[in-house]
Scaffold this motif. Structure first.
Motif, mmCIF file in Angstrom:
data_model
loop_
_atom_site.group_PDB
_atom_site.id
_atom_site.type_symbol
_atom_site.label_atom_id
_atom_site.label_comp_id
_atom_site.label_asym_id
_atom_site.label_seq_id
_atom_site.Cartn_x
_atom_site.Cartn_y
_atom_site.Cartn_z
ATOM 1 N N GLY A 1 0.810 -1.210 0.000
ATOM 2 C CA GLY A 1 0.000 0.000 0.000
ATOM 3 C C GLY A 1 0.843 1.258 0.000
ATOM 4 N N ILE A 2 1.910 1.276 0.799
ATOM 5 C CA ILE A 2 2.799 2.440 0.864
ATOM 6 C C ILE A 2 3.500 2.628 -0.483
ATOM 7 C CG2 ILE A 2 4.813 3.428 1.986
ATOM 8 C CD1 ILE A 2 2.352 3.358 3.754
ATOM 9 N N ALA B 1 -6.162 9.738 -1.044
ATOM 10 C CA ALA B 1 -6.863 10.517 -2.068
ATOM 11 C C ALA B 1 -7.843 11.502 -1.443
ATOM 12 C CB ALA B 1 -7.604 9.575 -3.015
ATOM 13 N N ALA B 2 -8.489 11.094 -0.347
ATOM 14 C CA ALA B 2 -9.526 11.926 0.252
ATOM 15 C C ALA B 2 -8.961 13.188 0.895
ATOM 16 C CB ALA B 2 -10.314 11.121 1.283
ATOM 17 N N ILE B 3 -7.848 13.070 1.621
ATOM 18 C CA ILE B 3 -7.310 14.255 2.296
ATOM 19 C C ILE B 3 -6.588 15.178 1.324
ATOM 20 C CG2 ILE B 3 -7.091 13.064 4.506
ATOM 21 C CD1 ILE B 3 -4.049 12.992 4.026
ATOM 22 N N PHE C 1 -3.915 26.492 8.756
ATOM 23 C CA PHE C 1 -3.602 25.059 8.670
ATOM 24 C C PHE C 1 -4.715 24.232 9.311
ATOM 25 C CE2 PHE C 1 -1.926 21.406 11.073
ATOM 26 C CZ PHE C 1 -1.518 20.604 10.018
ATOM 27 N N HIS C 2 -5.118 24.600 10.517
ATOM 28 C CA HIS C 2 -6.171 23.873 11.227
ATOM 29 C C HIS C 2 -7.470 23.866 10.428
ATOM 30 C CE1 HIS C 2 -9.770 23.931 13.827
ATOM 31 N NE2 HIS C 2 -9.148 22.991 14.506
ATOM 32 N N ASP C 3 -7.868 25.022 9.920
ATOM 33 C CA ASP C 3 -9.139 25.123 9.202
ATOM 34 C C ASP C 3 -9.098 24.337 7.888
ATOM 35 O OD1 ASP C 3 -9.983 26.703 11.259
ATOM 36 O OD2 ASP C 3 -9.978 28.584 10.130
ATOM 37 N N ALA C 4 -7.954 24.374 7.211
ATOM 38 C CA ALA C 4 -7.827 23.631 5.956
ATOM 39 C C ALA C 4 -7.885 22.131 6.208
ATOM 40 C CB ALA C 4 -6.522 24.003 5.250
ATOM 41 N N LEU C 5 -7.232 21.672 7.269
ATOM 42 C CA LEU C 5 -7.239 20.247 7.581
ATOM 43 C C LEU C 5 -8.635 19.795 7.994
ATOM 44 C CD1 LEU C 5 -5.721 17.619 7.891
ATOM 45 C CD2 LEU C 5 -5.033 18.325 10.184
ATOM 46 N N MET C 6 -9.316 20.610 8.796
ATOM 47 C CA MET C 6 -10.670 20.257 9.204
ATOM 48 C C MET C 6 -11.597 20.193 7.989
ATOM 49 S SD MET C 6 -12.860 21.911 12.304
ATOM 50 C CE MET C 6 -14.541 21.370 12.677
ATOM 51 N N ALA C 7 -11.440 21.124 7.055
ATOM 52 C CA ALA C 7 -12.246 21.106 5.834
ATOM 53 C C ALA C 7 -11.967 19.853 5.006
ATOM 54 C CB ALA C 7 -11.974 22.364 5.009
ATOM 55 N N ALA C 8 -10.698 19.421 4.974
ATOM 56 C CA ALA C 8 -10.348 18.208 4.233
ATOM 57 C C ALA C 8 -11.013 16.989 4.860
ATOM 58 C CB ALA C 8 -8.830 18.028 4.213
ATOM 59 N N TYR C 9 -11.016 16.921 6.190
ATOM 60 C CA TYR C 9 -11.694 15.813 6.863
ATOM 61 C C TYR C 9 -13.189 15.816 6.556
ATOM 62 C CZ TYR C 9 -7.596 14.838 9.828
ATOM 63 O OH TYR C 9 -6.351 14.486 10.298
ATOM 64 N N GLY D 1 -1.018 5.312 14.075
ATOM 65 C CA GLY D 1 0.317 5.897 13.999
ATOM 66 C C GLY D 1 0.376 6.907 12.870
ATOM 67 N N VAL D 2 1.575 7.309 12.521
ATOM 68 C CA VAL D 2 1.758 8.259 11.430
ATOM 69 C C VAL D 2 1.655 7.515 10.102
ATOM 70 C CG1 VAL D 2 3.363 9.866 10.347
ATOM 71 C CG2 VAL D 2 3.225 9.735 12.843
ATOM 72 N N THR D 3 0.804 8.026 9.207
ATOM 73 C CA THR D 3 0.624 7.401 7.902
ATOM 74 C C THR D 3 1.747 7.836 6.965
ATOM 75 O OG1 THR D 3 -1.771 7.489 8.234
ATOM 76 C CG2 THR D 3 -0.996 7.042 6.009
ATOM 77 N N ALA D 4 2.525 6.869 6.494
ATOM 78 C CA ALA D 4 3.715 7.174 5.693
ATOM 79 C C ALA D 4 3.372 7.276 4.220
ATOM 80 C CB ALA D 4 4.793 6.113 5.918
ATOM 81 N N THR D 5 2.526 8.259 3.872
ATOM 82 C CA THR D 5 2.125 8.472 2.489
ATOM 83 C C THR D 5 2.436 9.918 2.085
ATOM 84 O OG1 THR D 5 -0.115 9.004 3.235
ATOM 85 C CG2 THR D 5 0.313 6.727 2.571
ATOM 86 N N PRO D 6 2.523 10.190 0.782
ATOM 87 C CA PRO D 6 2.924 11.540 0.335
ATOM 88 C C PRO D 6 2.015 12.659 0.822
ATOM 89 C CG PRO D 6 3.065 9.984 -1.483
ATOM 90 C CD PRO D 6 2.396 9.257 -0.353
ATOM 91 N N ASN D 7 0.697 12.482 0.723
ATOM 92 C CA ASN D 7 -0.200 13.563 1.135
ATOM 93 C C ASN D 7 -0.170 13.783 2.641
ATOM 94 O OD1 ASN D 7 -0.876 13.881 -1.523
ATOM 95 N ND2 ASN D 7 -2.903 12.968 -1.370
ATOM 96 N N SER D 8 -0.085 12.705 3.401
ATOM 97 C CA SER D 8 0.042 12.850 4.853
ATOM 98 C C SER D 8 1.328 13.595 5.199
ATOM 99 C CB SER D 8 0.025 11.477 5.530
ATOM 100 O OG SER D 8 -1.242 10.869 5.418
ATOM 101 N N ALA D 9 2.411 13.262 4.502
ATOM 102 C CA ALA D 9 3.678 13.952 4.732
ATOM 103 C C ALA D 9 3.561 15.434 4.377
ATOM 104 C CB ALA D 9 4.794 13.295 3.919
ATOM 105 N N ALA D 10 2.813 15.733 3.306
ATOM 106 C CA ALA D 10 2.637 17.138 2.895
ATOM 107 C C ALA D 10 1.880 17.926 3.957
ATOM 108 C CB ALA D 10 1.908 17.198 1.557
#
Length: 307
Positions: free
Chosen positions: A12-13, A85-87, A105-113, A126-135
């Motif tokens: 998956g990673i 893909a969703a975030i 940052f907080h408002d953008a992340l909440m909107a993405a959720y 844990g921490v998701t080791a994917t490109p978008n999560s890292a971004a």
């Protein structure tokens, strides 16, 4: 990362980073990992995360489940890619001050959720080791650029803000689901539940809650989460002020206390510890002097521009 290390990545990673090998068989022209993930996200958006299965996604695309397994070998990998893909990627996090950037940052992340609320249902392991999560993590850390905070403190605060946004979005999504299920608006449902709570909560058993209800706090219609976010930011401001006064070191995560008192009492350890404390004191003084020098330099530059 070399080829051997790439081969050791979980499937998956590897798919998320675009370094997984393509399947040797299957309907290549019509099928792709991206198309499978898009179909799964659409299904989750329409019917909820529980509706997503390899068979359901395959049926949505008009293929057999085995066709999907050639591209994504497990449902867990599919869910990981759906989350990625969703975030999406964070928008530009802008603001003249660190506080404004953190709020953005907080408002953008909440909107993405909230744009794909089923993401909030996924367990945090844990921490998701994917490109978008890292971004997103990178954007949260970068929001504190220009402050005296060390990288360790920025990382810790990014995790705090991410957790608060996740929790706030979860509550908001729950309110929305409840309203949709009842066929009423969110405010209407909240007022009805507040009225019910007001009838059940007595001043003798729940004096503080009863007082808040009587004051109309539960039905005020304001943002119930902004106050908490502001207090988090006030705490960070206080910490930065303490750094400015030289009371704490910018690289601020505390060291764990020794579990063995005999070790702490050792003469050489005590001497070394004393040296660390003196070095920390000198570092705080040096950091304070550096900040003062930067302010004076900035003032000179501004005066020269206006002359």
């Amino acid at each position: 990362m070399d080829d051997a290390e790439l081969e050791e990545l979980p499937r998956g990673i590897a798919l998320a980073w675009g370094v997984a090998a393509s399947p040797q068989r299957g309907p290549k022209r019509e099928m792709s990992v991206e198309r499978i993930v898009d179909a799964a996200v659409e299904l989750a958006d329409a019917e909820g995360l529980a509706a997503v299965s390899m068979a359901a996604v395959a049926a949505r695309l008009g293929y057999t489940p085995m066709s999907l397994y050639r591209y994504i070998s497990a449902k867990d990998d599919l869910v990981l890619l759906m989350q990625e893909a969703a975030i999406g990627t964070p928008p530009p996090i802008e603001g003249e001050s660190w506080r404004a950037r953190v709020v953005a940052f907080h408002d953008a992340l909440m909107a993405a959720y909230l744009s794909h609320a089923w993401v909030i249902e996924l367990p945090i392991t844990g921490v998701t080791a994917t490109p978008n999560s890292a971004a997103w993590m990178d954007a949260g850390i970068a929001a504190f650029d220009g402050t005296a905070l060390g990288d360790d403190a920025r990382l810790s605060l990014m995790l705090l803000l991410t957790g608060y946004a996740h929790w706030s979005a979860g509550v908001t999504a729950g309110m929305t689901r409840r309203a949709v299920a009842s066929g009423r608006g969110v405010d209407e449902v909240n007022h009805a539940e507040d009225d019910l709570l007001a009838r059940l909560v007595t001043p003798d058993e729940y004096p503080s809650l009863h007082r808040a209800i009587a004051a109309g706090e539960l039905s005020s219609g304001g943002d119930p989460f902004r106050f908490g976010l502001d207090r988090i930011l006030d705490g960070i401001t206080t910490h930065l002020d303490r750094i400015e006064r030289g009371e704490v070191v910018a690289a601020s995560l505390p060291e764990p206390a020794s579990v063995d008192p005999a070790v702490a009492a050792d003469k050489r350890v005590k001497t070394a510890t004393k040296g660390v404390r003196e070095a920390e004191k000198a570092l705080r003084a040096a950091q304070k002097a550096e900040r003062q020098a930067r302010r004076e330099a900035q003032e000179r530059i501004e005066r020269a521009k206006s002359a």
